[in-house]
Design an enzyme around this catalytic site. Sequence first.
Site, PDB file in Angstrom:
ATOM      1  N   LYS A  40       3.176   5.993 -11.986  1.00 20.55           N
ATOM      2  CA  LYS A  40       4.142   6.132 -10.889  1.00 20.55           C
ATOM      3  C   LYS A  40       5.567   5.816 -11.316  1.00 20.55           C
ATOM      4  CE  LYS A  40       0.847   6.970  -7.919  1.00 20.55           C
ATOM      5  NZ  LYS A  40       0.399   8.341  -7.812  1.00 20.55           N
ATOM      6  N   CYS A  41       5.795   5.675 -12.592  1.00 23.10           N
ATOM      7  CA  CYS A  41       7.121   5.373 -13.122  1.00 23.10           C
ATOM      8  C   CYS A  41       7.984   6.632 -13.116  1.00 23.10           C
ATOM      9  CB  CYS A  41       6.977   4.844 -14.557  1.00 23.10           C
ATOM     10  SG  CYS A  41       8.534   4.406 -15.356  1.00 23.10           S
ATOM     11  N   GLY A  42       9.287   6.452 -12.916  1.00 21.29           N
ATOM     12  CA  GLY A  42      10.209   7.585 -13.000  1.00 21.29           C
ATOM     13  C   GLY A  42      10.231   8.215 -14.381  1.00 21.29           C
TER      14      GLY A  42
END
Length: 164
Positions: A40-42
Amino acid sequence: MSNKNIDTFYALSATAPSGKALPMEAYEGKVVLIVNTATKCGLAPQFEGLEHLHQQYKDQGLVILGFPCDQFAGQEPEENNKMEMTCLVNHGVTFQLTEKVNVNGADTHPVFKFLKDNLSGLFGSRIKWNFTKFLIDRNGKPVKRFSPIVKPAKIEADIQQLLG
């Protein structure tokens, strides 16, 4: 396990999301790229770049190991049994992932303790964010650390050099 002391990369091991042991000595003679990942990291689009490197160089001796970590803003919410599928479906990942680990603090995974002891970064040995990358040569020596914002394509020349 061989009688190598813990100061060598090959004395370490990790665990796959399935619970299967992943001894680092299985990667002797390979160039290894270790990355702390988060779905879910950018920076998660880097999964595609890492997979491209994996496909391009796995037959020449490159191994990519993704160590999912939930220590940065809760960006790895998936359970171990769902992470591999999420990475495959959402990012096409086929390189090896491990179970979720900590990369900082008292419970730092031994692989990251070893890497940080050998290659400190801009902010000391602490891992700053997801997608910090460590490149290890064919002899198990950590040779380069890359910040989270360094895209996998920017590491390709270093990988080619180590693959010889």
